[in-house]
Design a protein around this motif. Sequence first.
Motif, PDB file in Angstrom:
ATOM      1  N   GLU A   1       4.552   1.150  -9.848  1.00 46.23           N
ATOM      2  CA  GLU A   1       5.338   2.046  -8.998  1.00 46.23           C
ATOM      3  C   GLU A   1       5.271   3.500  -9.446  1.00 46.23           C
ATOM      4  O   GLU A   1       5.231   4.402  -8.612  1.00 46.23           O
ATOM      5  CB  GLU A   1       6.793   1.572  -8.912  1.00 46.23           C
ATOM      6  CG  GLU A   1       6.956   0.237  -8.208  1.00 46.23           C
ATOM      7  CD  GLU A   1       6.365   0.182  -6.804  1.00 46.23           C
ATOM      8  OE1 GLU A   1       6.359   1.203  -6.087  1.00 46.23           O
ATOM      9  OE2 GLU A   1       5.891  -0.895  -6.409  1.00 46.23           O
TER      10      GLU A   1
ATOM     11  N   ASP B   1       1.861   4.661  -8.341  1.00 47.78           N
ATOM     12  CA  ASP B   1       1.810   4.813  -6.884  1.00 47.78           C
ATOM     13  C   ASP B   1       2.654   6.000  -6.413  1.00 47.78           C
ATOM     14  O   ASP B   1       2.387   6.548  -5.358  1.00 47.78           O
ATOM     15  CB  ASP B   1       2.269   3.527  -6.192  1.00 47.78           C
ATOM     16  CG  ASP B   1       1.641   3.375  -4.811  1.00 47.78           C
ATOM     17  OD1 ASP B   1       0.388   3.402  -4.727  1.00 47.78           O
ATOM     18  OD2 ASP B   1       2.381   3.257  -3.823  1.00 47.78           O
ATOM     19  N   THR B   2       3.623   6.395  -7.189  1.00 47.29           N
ATOM     20  CA  THR B   2       4.386   7.602  -6.860  1.00 47.29           C
ATOM     21  C   THR B   2       3.554   8.845  -7.167  1.00 47.29           C
ATOM     22  O   THR B   2       3.602   9.822  -6.431  1.00 47.29           O
ATOM     23  CB  THR B   2       5.721   7.629  -7.638  1.00 47.29           C
ATOM     24  OG1 THR B   2       6.455   6.432  -7.331  1.00 47.29           O
ATOM     25  CG2 THR B   2       6.557   8.839  -7.267  1.00 47.29           C
TER      26      THR B   2
ATOM     27  N   PRO C   1       0.315   8.372  -4.044  1.00 49.74           N
ATOM     28  CA  PRO C   1       0.768   7.448  -2.995  1.00 49.74           C
ATOM     29  C   PRO C   1      -0.320   7.203  -1.939  1.00 49.74           C
ATOM     30  O   PRO C   1      -1.288   7.955  -1.842  1.00 49.74           O
ATOM     31  CB  PRO C   1       1.957   8.185  -2.381  1.00 49.74           C
ATOM     32  CG  PRO C   1       1.660   9.624  -2.602  1.00 49.74           C
ATOM     33  CD  PRO C   1       0.886   9.708  -3.897  1.00 49.74           C
ATOM     34  N   THR C   2      -0.114   6.180  -1.156  1.00 46.13           N
ATOM     35  CA  THR C   2      -1.005   5.909  -0.035  1.00 46.13           C
ATOM     36  C   THR C   2      -0.766   6.964   1.034  1.00 46.13           C
ATOM     37  O   THR C   2       0.376   7.232   1.407  1.00 46.13           O
ATOM     38  CB  THR C   2      -0.732   4.503   0.537  1.00 46.13           C
ATOM     39  OG1 THR C   2      -0.985   3.551  -0.497  1.00 46.13           O
ATOM     40  CG2 THR C   2      -1.609   4.210   1.733  1.00 46.13           C
ATOM     41  N   THR C   3      -1.844   7.571   1.490  1.00 43.95           N
ATOM     42  CA  THR C   3      -1.787   8.533   2.591  1.00 43.95           C
ATOM     43  C   THR C   3      -2.848   8.066   3.583  1.00 43.95           C
ATOM     44  O   THR C   3      -2.838   6.896   3.956  1.00 43.95           O
ATOM     45  CB  THR C   3      -2.053   9.966   2.094  1.00 43.95           C
ATOM     46  OG1 THR C   3      -3.301   9.999   1.411  1.00 43.95           O
ATOM     47  CG2 THR C   3      -0.944  10.441   1.161  1.00 43.95           C
TER      48      THR C   3
ATOM     49  N   GLY D   1      -3.580   4.343  -2.075  1.00 38.72           N
ATOM     50  CA  GLY D   1      -2.870   4.894  -3.226  1.00 38.72           C
ATOM     51  C   GLY D   1      -3.250   4.180  -4.509  1.00 38.72           C
ATOM     52  O   GLY D   1      -4.131   3.321  -4.535  1.00 38.72           O
TER      53      GLY D   1
ATOM     54  N   LYS E   1      -1.603   2.010  -6.256  1.00 40.95           N
ATOM     55  CA  LYS E   1      -1.337   0.567  -6.289  1.00 40.95           C
ATOM     56  C   LYS E   1      -2.471  -0.205  -5.626  1.00 40.95           C
ATOM     57  O   LYS E   1      -2.911  -1.236  -6.138  1.00 40.95           O
ATOM     58  CB  LYS E   1      -0.007   0.249  -5.597  1.00 40.95           C
ATOM     59  CG  LYS E   1       0.541  -1.107  -5.983  1.00 40.95           C
ATOM     60  CD  LYS E   1       1.779  -1.502  -5.209  1.00 40.95           C
ATOM     61  CE  LYS E   1       2.958  -0.623  -5.498  1.00 40.95           C
ATOM     62  NZ  LYS E   1       4.186  -1.097  -4.831  1.00 40.95           N
TER      63      LYS E   1
ATOM     64  N   PRO F   1      11.045   5.784  -2.147  1.00 38.87           N
ATOM     65  CA  PRO F   1       9.879   6.589  -2.542  1.00 38.87           C
ATOM     66  C   PRO F   1      10.214   8.081  -2.717  1.00 38.87           C
ATOM     67  O   PRO F   1       9.708   8.727  -3.634  1.00 38.87           O
ATOM     68  CB  PRO F   1       8.887   6.373  -1.396  1.00 38.87           C
ATOM     69  CG  PRO F   1       9.237   5.026  -0.861  1.00 38.87           C
ATOM     70  CD  PRO F   1      10.729   4.929  -0.998  1.00 38.87           C
TER      71      PRO F   1
ATOM     72  N   ARG G   1      12.016   8.462  -6.042  1.00 42.53           N
ATOM     73  CA  ARG G   1      11.052   8.311  -7.140  1.00 42.53           C
ATOM     74  C   ARG G   1      10.274   9.598  -7.349  1.00 42.53           C
ATOM     75  O   ARG G   1      10.077  10.041  -8.475  1.00 42.53           O
ATOM     76  CB  ARG G   1      10.083   7.157  -6.853  1.00 42.53           C
ATOM     77  CG  ARG G   1      10.710   5.801  -6.927  1.00 42.53           C
ATOM     78  CD  ARG G   1       9.723   4.726  -6.558  1.00 42.53           C
ATOM     79  NE  ARG G   1      10.378   3.425  -6.582  1.00 42.53           N
ATOM     80  CZ  ARG G   1       9.836   2.315  -6.153  1.00 42.53           C
ATOM     81  NH1 ARG G   1       8.604   2.317  -5.671  1.00 42.53           N
ATOM     82  NH2 ARG G   1      10.501   1.183  -6.209  1.00 42.53           N
ATOM     83  N   THR G   2       9.846  10.198  -6.248  1.00 42.47           N
ATOM     84  CA  THR G   2       9.105  11.457  -6.338  1.00 42.47           C
ATOM     85  C   THR G   2       9.970  12.537  -6.969  1.00 42.47           C
ATOM     86  O   THR G   2       9.501  13.312  -7.819  1.00 42.47           O
ATOM     87  CB  THR G   2       8.635  11.895  -4.930  1.00 42.47           C
ATOM     88  OG1 THR G   2       7.767  10.879  -4.420  1.00 42.47           O
ATOM     89  CG2 THR G   2       7.897  13.218  -4.979  1.00 42.47           C
TER      90      THR G   2
END
Length: 191
Positions: free
Chosen positions: A50, A53-54, A57-59, A63, A65, A113, A116-117
């Motif tokens: 996590e 992935d932060t 991230p997936t864009t 990402g 992860k 999320p 977390r950021t």
Amino acid sequence: MHRRDAIRNVAILLGTAISASTLSALESCTGSAPKNYDLHTPQTKAMVAEVADTIIPTTDTPGAKAAKVDEFIITMMNDCYKKEDQELFLSGLKKIDEASKKKFQKTFLELTPEQRTEVLTEIDKERVAYNKRDNKKEGDAAHYFQAMKDLTLVGYFTSEPGATQALRYVRVPGKYEGCVPYNKGDKAWAT
């Protein structure tokens, strides 16, 4: 090409510098580091996944992860880093949890999320200030977040999704072109 040069080249492609401690660990990796089984607990693995992935991230691209950067980080920590660095890394994960609890009264894994950021942005500002401090001495331990960030970037951009989808990639490069036009927003080259 030597491992140090390859890693430094990846860092240059990413537009960042890899810390000396990370570079040293990666170039001297022999698989004979002391095994730290705390790195393999489900809680630690989930936390590393996590955090990574932060950071990435997936864009429109996968990402960290999806690129299984967490597995890369755990393997590198376990195989290449000294016991003190492994302990610093694990205590850093606890500090991330503590910062999450202090700010949001929840563990890092329980945060949204966006939260977390926010937590990691504050920790990264702390890392930058720590690295720029006036009283630092040679041999001082790196900030706990430094290895996490370095390994996330190296792991991601050397993974298949990172190299082929986040960067421009030519599977079989053709002729040498010394001058390729760059347009603002173009991806960096993977090869």
